[in-house]
Design a protein around this motif. Structure first.
Motif, PDB file in Angstrom:
ATOM      1  N   TYR A  42      61.929  26.693   2.606  1.00 44.67           N
ATOM      2  CA  TYR A  42      63.060  26.042   3.030  1.00 44.67           C
ATOM      3  C   TYR A  42      63.321  25.048   4.037  1.00 44.67           C
ATOM      4  O   TYR A  42      63.599  23.773   4.083  1.00 44.67           O
ATOM      5  CB  TYR A  42      64.435  27.015   3.092  1.00 44.67           C
ATOM      6  CG  TYR A  42      65.763  26.340   3.224  1.00 44.67           C
ATOM      7  CD1 TYR A  42      66.507  25.639   2.065  1.00 44.67           C
ATOM      8  CD2 TYR A  42      66.316  26.234   4.561  1.00 44.67           C
ATOM      9  CE1 TYR A  42      67.613  24.919   2.551  1.00 44.67           C
ATOM     10  CE2 TYR A  42      67.538  25.556   4.900  1.00 44.67           C
ATOM     11  CZ  TYR A  42      68.163  25.034   3.706  1.00 44.67           C
ATOM     12  OH  TYR A  42      69.421  24.332   4.113  1.00 44.67           O
ATOM     13  N   GLN A  92      61.070  22.086   3.258  1.00 45.41           N
ATOM     14  CA  GLN A  92      61.841  21.015   2.306  1.00 45.41           C
ATOM     15  C   GLN A  92      62.899  20.247   2.982  1.00 45.41           C
ATOM     16  O   GLN A  92      63.070  19.084   2.852  1.00 45.41           O
ATOM     17  CB  GLN A  92      62.276  22.011   1.233  1.00 45.41           C
ATOM     18  CG  GLN A  92      63.177  21.226   0.363  1.00 45.41           C
ATOM     19  CD  GLN A  92      63.778  22.012  -0.823  1.00 45.41           C
ATOM     20  OE1 GLN A  92      63.948  23.270  -0.552  1.00 45.41           O
ATOM     21  NE2 GLN A  92      64.401  21.289  -1.893  1.00 45.41           N
ATOM     22  N   SER A  93      63.699  20.889   4.081  1.00 46.86           N
ATOM     23  CA  SER A  93      64.869  20.251   4.655  1.00 46.86           C
ATOM     24  C   SER A  93      64.195  19.538   5.975  1.00 46.86           C
ATOM     25  O   SER A  93      64.701  18.238   6.204  1.00 46.86           O
ATOM     26  CB  SER A  93      65.855  21.190   5.078  1.00 46.86           C
ATOM     27  OG  SER A  93      65.147  22.126   5.896  1.00 46.86           O
ATOM     28  N   SER A  99      61.982  31.396   4.272  1.00 51.36           N
ATOM     29  CA  SER A  99      62.445  30.365   5.179  1.00 51.36           C
ATOM     30  C   SER A  99      61.597  29.339   5.476  1.00 51.36           C
ATOM     31  O   SER A  99      62.347  28.319   5.653  1.00 51.36           O
ATOM     32  CB  SER A  99      63.238  31.188   6.429  1.00 51.36           C
ATOM     33  OG  SER A  99      64.242  32.025   6.111  1.00 51.36           O
TER      34      SER A  99
END
Length: 202
Positions: free
Chosen positions: A34, A37-38, A31
């Motif tokens: 991710y 990245q977000s 996680s």
């Protein structure tokens, strides 16, 4: 009638490693990428800092409550006693729901990792296998459960330590990744901070 007592078969090392392994969690390995990245590096760091502060505050409060009024129940007992029984009821069911969702996501994460090594086996098969394995460990004797948790927590802690060491080596240029000619250092933070400041002043 004789009073029933519990046999203390878990040692301090089992409890420490069980707590450490439970805090790390499987999501930190998948996680985190991710999240970066977000939310970006600054958002990720801020989220982890705020989350760590909240967890520390909650644990300090629970420690004070458990010392002041020891109980065999969970922390929803304190919510029932000091706020309202309805609040304790909601807290208990929300805690159960949280762990149910968390267990499902952890099983899927384990299945995805295993599927990376053995791609011919469906992901749901790995989930069923891990459910059976975890259920067998939880229903077995305490010493087997404690030993398995000790080994798995040590493996998880060592894996996290290796990830941190490799990450720091990449950041400071000890190890060079593909296309990297100089140390990255904190350029990701400075670039993002520059974008935020430019957008703020515009």
């Amino acid at each position: 009638m004789a009073k029933e007592t519990f046999a203390k078969q878990m040692q301090s090392k089992h409890l420490v490693t069980l707590s450490l392994g439970g805090v790390i969690g499987t999501g930190i390995f998948m996680s985190s990428g991710y999240l970066v990245q977000s939310a970006g590096p600054i958002g990720t760091l801020a989220a982890y800092i705020i989350g760590a502060i909240l967890v520390c505050l909650v644990m300090l409060c629970l420690g004070e409550l458990s010392v002041h009024k020891p109980t065999t129940g969970s922390f929803h007992t304190y919510a029932s006693q000091h706020i309202h029984p309805a609040v304790g009821f909601v807290v208990a069911w929300l805690y159960w729901l949280t762990w149910t969702v968390s267990l499902g996501s952890q099983l899927i994460t384990l299945a995805m990792i295993a599927n990376g090594f053995y791609q011919g086996i469906p992901i749901w098969s790995w989930c069923v296998l891990f459910i059976i394995l975890l259920s067998a460990l939880n229903l077995s004797k305490v010493k087997w459960f404690a030993a398995s948790e000790l080994v798995m927590s040590i493996i998880k802690s060592l894996a996290l330590l290796v990830f941190i060491v490799i990450g720091l080596a990449l950041v400071f240029g000890v190890i060079q990744s593909v296309g990297q000619t100089q140390p990255v250092l904190f350029s990701n933070f400075t670039k993002k901070m520059g974008y935020y400041l430019m957008g703020f002043y515009q």
